[in-house]
Design a protein around this motif. Structure first.
Motif, PDB file in Angstrom:
ATOM      1  N   SER A   1      46.405  37.355  47.687  1.00  0.00           N
ATOM      2  CA  SER A   1      45.013  36.992  47.907  1.00  0.00           C
ATOM      3  C   SER A   1      43.715  37.831  48.117  1.00  0.00           C
ATOM      4  O   SER A   1      42.912  37.160  47.309  1.00  0.00           O
ATOM      5  N   VAL A   2      43.884  38.776  48.547  1.00  0.00           N
ATOM      6  CA  VAL A   2      42.507  39.714  49.070  1.00  0.00           C
ATOM      7  C   VAL A   2      42.783  40.076  47.153  1.00  0.00           C
ATOM      8  O   VAL A   2      41.204  40.151  47.312  1.00  0.00           O
ATOM      9  N   CYS A   3      43.550  40.080  46.543  1.00  0.00           N
ATOM     10  CA  CYS A   3      43.590  41.430  45.557  1.00  0.00           C
ATOM     11  C   CYS A   3      42.568  40.027  44.187  1.00  0.00           C
ATOM     12  O   CYS A   3      42.556  40.197  43.840  1.00  0.00           O
ATOM     13  N   LYS A   4      43.451  38.617  44.756  1.00  0.00           N
ATOM     14  CA  LYS A   4      42.682  37.665  43.627  1.00  0.00           C
ATOM     15  C   LYS A   4      41.816  37.445  44.100  1.00  0.00           C
ATOM     16  O   LYS A   4      41.129  37.058  42.724  1.00  0.00           O
ATOM     17  N   GLU A   5      41.633  37.099  45.204  1.00  0.00           N
ATOM     18  CA  GLU A   5      40.226  36.547  45.515  1.00  0.00           C
ATOM     19  C   GLU A   5      38.515  37.290  45.527  1.00  0.00           C
ATOM     20  O   GLU A   5      37.947  37.943  45.909  1.00  0.00           O
ATOM     21  N   ARG A   6      39.410  38.052  46.637  1.00  0.00           N
ATOM     22  CA  ARG A   6      38.239  39.670  47.204  1.00  0.00           C
ATOM     23  C   ARG A   6      38.171  40.494  45.954  1.00  0.00           C
ATOM     24  O   ARG A   6      36.728  41.319  45.769  1.00  0.00           O
ATOM     25  N   ALA A   7      38.447  41.336  45.466  1.00  0.00           N
ATOM     26  CA  ALA A   7      38.860  42.459  44.020  1.00  0.00           C
ATOM     27  C   ALA A   7      37.796  42.050  43.127  1.00  0.00           C
ATOM     28  O   ALA A   7      36.300  42.769  43.020  1.00  0.00           O
ATOM     29  N   PRO A   8      37.710  40.557  42.552  1.00  0.00           N
ATOM     30  CA  PRO A   8      35.929  40.150  41.675  1.00  0.00           C
ATOM     31  C   PRO A   8      34.717  39.838  42.196  1.00  0.00           C
ATOM     32  O   PRO A   8      33.475  40.920  42.016  1.00  0.00           O
ATOM     33  N   GLN A   9      35.667  39.688  43.388  1.00  0.00           N
ATOM     34  CA  GLN A   9      33.890  39.667  45.122  1.00  0.00           C
ATOM     35  C   GLN A   9      33.484  40.687  45.080  1.00  0.00           C
ATOM     36  O   GLN A   9      32.238  41.202  44.772  1.00  0.00           O
ATOM     37  N   VAL A  10      34.052  41.531  45.593  1.00  0.00           N
ATOM     38  CA  VAL A  10      33.535  43.306  45.986  1.00  0.00           C
ATOM     39  C   VAL A  10      33.162  44.106  43.806  1.00  0.00           C
ATOM     40  O   VAL A  10      31.585  44.921  44.307  1.00  0.00           O
ATOM     41  N   ALA A  11      34.129  43.888  43.273  1.00  0.00           N
ATOM     42  CA  ALA A  11      33.573  44.346  41.689  1.00  0.00           C
ATOM     43  C   ALA A  11      31.750  44.004  41.603  1.00  0.00           C
ATOM     44  O   ALA A  11      30.694  44.945  41.690  1.00  0.00           O
ATOM     45  N   ALA A  12      31.672  42.457  41.787  1.00  0.00           N
ATOM     46  CA  ALA A  12      30.252  41.570  42.146  1.00  0.00           C
ATOM     47  C   ALA A  12      29.764  42.147  42.872  1.00  0.00           C
ATOM     48  O   ALA A  12      28.122  43.156  42.063  1.00  0.00           O
TER      49      ALA A  12
END
Ligand code: HEC
Length: 193
Positions: A63-74
């Motif tokens: 879920s870190v990859c799923k939820e956080r990856a797009p957030q961190v990229a944003a």
């Protein structure tokens, strides 16, 4: 010199000025900024991934990859003023499909890695012309490390719980079967000029 001769001289140099875009110094500065932005994404995401793996195990870390990856990229995009994301020709999330420039950049980085360049500093950049104007494009290789194999390695070696969770959340997953030293994907950074 006649006026007409002056104009004849001036026009090509004016055109050359338009076509050349940012100066070499401006381009180098942009490349340094893009390198910084991609580094920020890699560091933040890597840190969160490692913490989640240690504290909660690989299934929960998905879920870190799923939820956080797009957030961190944003977040990194907002802070840097670039458009920053991760893409791969063998993508897990269908949103991670590379465009033609990104696919070509990754292929070039893979060749350089095969020729012996250090993966940690492997990157490339270019000013490209598009129908809507010039763009600055940058790509940083994401090499496969030991920690990646739990979720991107040989399917036979991926823990059953992780496999089940990946199958449920990513039915179109193309991102397994990697081994150490391959290029998993790139951090892609771009900005309209
Ligand atoms: C805990 C499992 C896990 C680990 C460990 C892991 N990943 Fe992923 N990875 C994922 C998931 C899940 C996604 C899909 C994220 C999304 O939905 O955007 C993903 C997506 C990606 C993407 C984006 C492109 C795509 O395929 O959708 C890249 C690039 C990537 N991972 C590289 C790596 C690298 C490099 C490592 C090791 C440093 C790594 N991953 C470790 C689970 C993992």
């Amino acid at each position: 010199m006649k006026v007409s001769a002056l104009i004849a001289l001036a026009i090509p140099s004016l055109l050359a000025g338009c076509a050349s875009g940012p100066s070499a110094e401006e381009q180098a500065a942009m490349a340094a900024d893009a390198r910084k932005a991609s580094g920020a994404l890699i560091q933040k995401l890597g840190g969160e991934l490692k913490a989640a793996l240690n504290e909660k195990g690989p299934e929960a870390a998905i879920s870190v990859c799923k939820e956080r990856a797009p957030q961190v990229a944003a977040d990194v995009s907002k802070q840097s003023g670039f458009d920053v994301k991760r893409v791969s020709p063998r993508n897990r999330n269908p949103a991670g499909v590379p465009d033609a420039w990104e696919a070509g950049a990754q292929a070039g980085l893979e060749k350089r890695m095969a020729a012996g360049e250090k993966p940690e500093t492997l990157d490339t950049w270019q000013i490209v012309s598009t129908p809507t104007g010039k763009q600055f494009r940058y790509a940083k290789a994401l090499p496969v490390a030991q920690v990646c194999l739990t979720c991107h390695g040989d399917p036979a070696a991926i823990p059953d719980g992780v496999k089940a969770r990946l199958a449920a959340e990513y039915p179109l997953d193309k991102a397994t079967g990697y081994s150490l030293g391959m290029v998993r994907g790139i951090v892609s950074v771009k900005r309209a000029l």
